[in-house]
Design a protein around this motif. Structure first.
Motif, PDB file in Angstrom:
ATOM      1  N   VAL A 144      -1.003   6.721   6.859  1.00 32.58           N
ATOM      2  CA  VAL A 144      -2.258   6.877   7.604  1.00 32.58           C
ATOM      3  C   VAL A 144      -2.150   8.096   8.514  1.00 32.58           C
ATOM      4  CG1 VAL A 144      -3.848   5.837   9.256  1.00 32.58           C
ATOM      5  CG2 VAL A 144      -2.739   4.402   7.524  1.00 32.58           C
ATOM      6  N   LEU A 145      -3.110   8.986   8.374  1.00 29.86           N
ATOM      7  CA  LEU A 145      -3.195  10.172   9.226  1.00 29.86           C
ATOM      8  C   LEU A 145      -4.517  10.112   9.977  1.00 29.86           C
ATOM      9  CD1 LEU A 145      -2.258  12.961  10.206  1.00 29.86           C
ATOM     10  CD2 LEU A 145      -3.337  13.942   8.159  1.00 29.86           C
ATOM     11  N   ARG A 146      -4.428   9.979  11.280  1.00 38.80           N
ATOM     12  CA  ARG A 146      -5.639   9.956  12.100  1.00 38.80           C
ATOM     13  C   ARG A 146      -5.932  11.372  12.594  1.00 38.80           C
ATOM     14  NH1 ARG A 146      -7.409   6.336  17.410  1.00 38.80           N
ATOM     15  NH2 ARG A 146      -8.470   8.052  18.475  1.00 38.80           N
ATOM     16  N   ILE A 147      -7.199  11.777  12.454  1.00 37.26           N
ATOM     17  CA  ILE A 147      -7.652  13.087  12.903  1.00 37.26           C
ATOM     18  C   ILE A 147      -8.651  12.900  14.050  1.00 37.26           C
ATOM     19  CG2 ILE A 147      -8.913  15.176  12.261  1.00 37.26           C
ATOM     20  CD1 ILE A 147      -6.170  15.039  10.986  1.00 37.26           C
ATOM     21  N   ASP A 148      -8.422  13.613  15.138  1.00 31.73           N
ATOM     22  CA  ASP A 148      -9.334  13.578  16.284  1.00 31.73           C
ATOM     23  C   ASP A 148      -9.836  14.981  16.588  1.00 31.73           C
ATOM     24  OD1 ASP A 148      -9.463  10.847  17.887  1.00 31.73           O
ATOM     25  OD2 ASP A 148      -7.454  11.008  17.045  1.00 31.73           O
ATOM     26  N   ARG A 165      -1.579  17.398   8.126  1.00 31.12           N
ATOM     27  CA  ARG A 165      -1.230  17.548   6.711  1.00 31.12           C
ATOM     28  C   ARG A 165      -0.530  16.268   6.248  1.00 31.12           C
ATOM     29  NH1 ARG A 165       2.450  21.672   8.960  1.00 31.12           N
ATOM     30  NH2 ARG A 165       4.517  20.729   9.263  1.00 31.12           N
ATOM     31  N   TRP A 166      -0.582  16.031   4.951  1.00 31.29           N
ATOM     32  CA  TRP A 166       0.089  14.868   4.392  1.00 31.29           C
ATOM     33  C   TRP A 166       1.584  15.133   4.320  1.00 31.29           C
ATOM     34  CZ3 TRP A 166      -2.829  10.939   4.760  1.00 31.29           C
ATOM     35  CH2 TRP A 166      -4.181  11.014   4.527  1.00 31.29           C
ATOM     36  N   SER A 186      -6.749  14.994  -1.345  1.00 32.44           N
ATOM     37  CA  SER A 186      -5.551  14.267  -1.763  1.00 32.44           C
ATOM     38  C   SER A 186      -5.405  12.919  -1.054  1.00 32.44           C
ATOM     39  CB  SER A 186      -4.302  15.122  -1.540  1.00 32.44           C
ATOM     40  OG  SER A 186      -4.227  15.580  -0.209  1.00 32.44           O
ATOM     41  N   ALA A 187      -6.486  12.464  -0.385  1.00 39.49           N
ATOM     42  CA  ALA A 187      -6.486  11.122   0.211  1.00 39.49           C
ATOM     43  C   ALA A 187      -6.926  10.101  -0.822  1.00 39.49           C
ATOM     44  CB  ALA A 187      -7.407  11.087   1.422  1.00 39.49           C
ATOM     45  N   ASP A 188      -6.537   8.881  -0.632  1.00 39.32           N
ATOM     46  CA  ASP A 188      -7.040   7.783  -1.457  1.00 39.32           C
ATOM     47  C   ASP A 188      -8.212   7.083  -0.797  1.00 39.32           C
ATOM     48  OD1 ASP A 188      -5.027   7.421  -3.780  1.00 39.32           O
ATOM     49  OD2 ASP A 188      -3.756   7.655  -2.011  1.00 39.32           O
ATOM     50  N   ALA A 189      -8.193   7.047   0.534  1.00 37.37           N
ATOM     51  CA  ALA A 189      -9.259   6.377   1.269  1.00 37.37           C
ATOM     52  C   ALA A 189      -9.511   7.125   2.564  1.00 37.37           C
ATOM     53  CB  ALA A 189      -8.888   4.921   1.563  1.00 37.37           C
ATOM     54  N   VAL A 190     -10.739   7.026   3.046  1.00 38.65           N
ATOM     55  CA  VAL A 190     -11.091   7.572   4.355  1.00 38.65           C
ATOM     56  C   VAL A 190     -11.881   6.494   5.086  1.00 38.65           C
ATOM     57  CG1 VAL A 190     -13.180   8.686   3.424  1.00 38.65           C
ATOM     58  CG2 VAL A 190     -12.229   9.437   5.607  1.00 38.65           C
ATOM     59  N   LEU A 222       0.814  -1.211   0.000  1.00 43.85           N
ATOM     60  CA  LEU A 222       0.000   0.000   0.000  1.00 43.85           C
ATOM     61  C   LEU A 222       0.854   1.271   0.000  1.00 43.85           C
ATOM     62  CD1 LEU A 222      -2.971  -0.831   2.402  1.00 43.85           C
ATOM     63  CD2 LEU A 222      -2.806  -1.108  -0.078  1.00 43.85           C
ATOM     64  N   ALA A 223       2.141   1.130  -0.313  1.00 48.66           N
ATOM     65  CA  ALA A 223       3.009   2.304  -0.378  1.00 48.66           C
ATOM     66  C   ALA A 223       2.449   3.315  -1.374  1.00 48.66           C
ATOM     67  CB  ALA A 223       4.421   1.891  -0.786  1.00 48.66           C
ATOM     68  N   GLY A 224       2.451   4.578  -0.976  1.00 50.00           N
ATOM     69  CA  GLY A 224       1.942   5.634  -1.838  1.00 50.00           C
ATOM     70  C   GLY A 224       0.493   5.984  -1.625  1.00 50.00           C
ATOM     71  N   TYR A 225      -0.263   5.121  -0.964  1.00 50.97           N
ATOM     72  CA  TYR A 225      -1.672   5.406  -0.687  1.00 50.97           C
ATOM     73  C   TYR A 225      -1.800   6.229   0.595  1.00 50.97           C
ATOM     74  CZ  TYR A 225      -3.131   1.946  -4.156  1.00 50.97           C
ATOM     75  OH  TYR A 225      -3.341   1.256  -5.313  1.00 50.97           O
ATOM     76  N   ARG A 226      -2.707   7.186   0.557  1.00 54.50           N
ATOM     77  CA  ARG A 226      -2.984   8.010   1.727  1.00 54.50           C
ATOM     78  C   ARG A 226      -4.356   7.648   2.293  1.00 54.50           C
ATOM     79  NH1 ARG A 226      -1.157  13.914  -0.745  1.00 54.50           N
ATOM     80  NH2 ARG A 226       1.091  13.693  -0.345  1.00 54.50           N
ATOM     81  N   VAL A 227      -4.381   7.388   3.598  1.00 57.10           N
ATOM     82  CA  VAL A 227      -5.625   6.991   4.269  1.00 57.10           C
ATOM     83  C   VAL A 227      -5.903   7.972   5.397  1.00 57.10           C
ATOM     84  CG1 VAL A 227      -6.798   5.195   5.593  1.00 57.10           C
ATOM     85  CG2 VAL A 227      -5.249   4.558   3.712  1.00 57.10           C
TER      86      VAL A 227
END
Length: 370
Positions: A158-162, A369-370, A198-202, A130-135
């Motif tokens: 993976v960037l988690r937002i709270d 931010r990514w 600019s995410a691939d998945a949420v 999954l390299a290159g994918y942003r979640v």
């Protein structure tokens, strides 16, 4: 896998382990039956006390006394009205579970009405598929975090937002935060749209009605960002968008807790948060499939499941007539050690051969931010 499903029991910080349950979470005897509550978060514990007319500084003894004077149905209603979490401990309803099992365990659908102009190709690597994918991770409490932890394990960014006003119990993050960055951000901020664009998945793990009020429900996201893979987890399913819940509550209302009773008089629980962990791994697998299909077929992909649907699947499996004694599981060889914020953390290791977790980072310390 047995160790992974009981990961909270193997978590230590500087050699010490603590209870993951608040005194306000558990089974309670009421005037006519049993209630299961969840009060691990301070705002849920406060709502529980408020719903029962217990003083703001009241303890578990005060809660028990209040519940002894009220029926389970009335208690669940009053607590829910105050914003707390409680369910009546019910016996299983086989007809309901059979009907649920006629639906997909994980729903996957393609929205191809709005073509994406995004470049969906990603580099391939056997070491990090999954390299290159942003979640973007908008989840809490085991199931969603297990999903995104697995995606991070496979190489996703993976960037988690709270939300800034809801602190996370430390053990919960350390148990499921491997390989992710975590940041605090109001979901209404324009910066959230920048992250989504600019995410691939949420991955969505909050109550569906709450997500919808923020404009983050799957249909709205697919309209604004037609390149996204959108995975939604709920406790009770899309037909109950206003109901919040957790694994323990779904076990109690679905009938699992009475099946797990040791004496037939007091309810019990599974030896693991099995609904949470199962949902997390199933969602992660579905996201991986959807990302690949998006490259081949285009469109947005929407994935959904619920803890209640997972419970129906579990209730349909063969079972023993006699409840087996809970076994002690040897976790040696299945744990890993990290240094997080200057402390020694031991957690359960990866269940996927050939892939190792990166360390959890201190919660909320990264930039959104990514």
């Amino acid at each position: 896998m047995a160790v992974a499903y009981r990961s909270d029991r193997f978590l230590t910080t500087d050699g010490s382990s603590g209870s993951v349950w608040s005194p306000f979470s558990g089974f309670w005897s009421t005037g006519d039956g049993w209630l299961r509550t969840h009060g691990n978060y301070p705002h849920h514990a406060a709502a529980l006390r408020r719903g029962l007319g217990v003083a703001p500084n009241g303890d578990a003894t005060d809660v028990a006394a209040a519940l002894g004077r009220i029926t389970a149905v009335d208690a669940a209603r009053e607590i829910a009205s105050a914003g707390g979490l409680a369910v009546v401990v019910e016996h299983e309803r086989p007809a309901v579970d059979r009907a649920l099992r006629t639906t997909a365990l994980v729903e996957v659908s393609r929205d191809g009405t709005r073509p994406s102009l995004a470049d969906l190709s990603r580099p391939r690597s056997p070491d990090a598929p999954l390299a290159g994918y942003r979640v973007l991770d908008l989840t809490r409490v085991i199931a969603g975090p297990v999903c995104t932890r697995t995606l991070a394990l496979l190489g996703a960014d993976v960037l988690r937002i709270d939300p800034p006003h809801l602190p996370e119990p430390e053990w919960q993050h350390l148990d499921t935060g491997h390989g992710k960055r975590t940041a605090l951000l109001d979901a209404r901020s324009p910066q959230m749209e920048e992250l989504l664009s600019s995410a691939d998945a949420v991955v969505l793990g909050y109550r569906p009605s709450s997500i919808a009020r923020l404009g983050l429900d799957p249909d709205a996201l697919a309209r604004r960002h037609p390149h996204l893979v959108i995975a939604q987890l709920s406790a009770w399913g899309s037909e109950h968008p206003d109901r919040a819940g957790f694994d323990s509550l779904v076990q109690a209302e679905s009938g699992i807790s009475w099946i797990e009773s040791r004496d037939g008089r007091a309810p019990g629980a599974l030896p693991a948060q099995a609904l949470d962990h199962s949902a997390g791994y199933l969602l992660a697998a579905a996201v991986c499939v959807a990302l690949r299909r998006r490259e081949l077929e285009g469109g947005s992909w929407i994935i959904s499941t619920s803890l209640r649907r997972i419970a129906a699947e579990l209730l349909g499996l063969p079972r023993h007539d006699v409840l087996a004694a809970e076994r002690t599981i040897d976790g040696s060889g299945h744990t890993t050690r990290f240094s997080v914020g200057g402390r020694s953390i031991v957690t359960v290791g990866s269940v996927i051969p050939g892939f190792d977790f990166a360390a959890p980072r201190p919660w909320g310390r990264d930039q959104p931010r990514w």
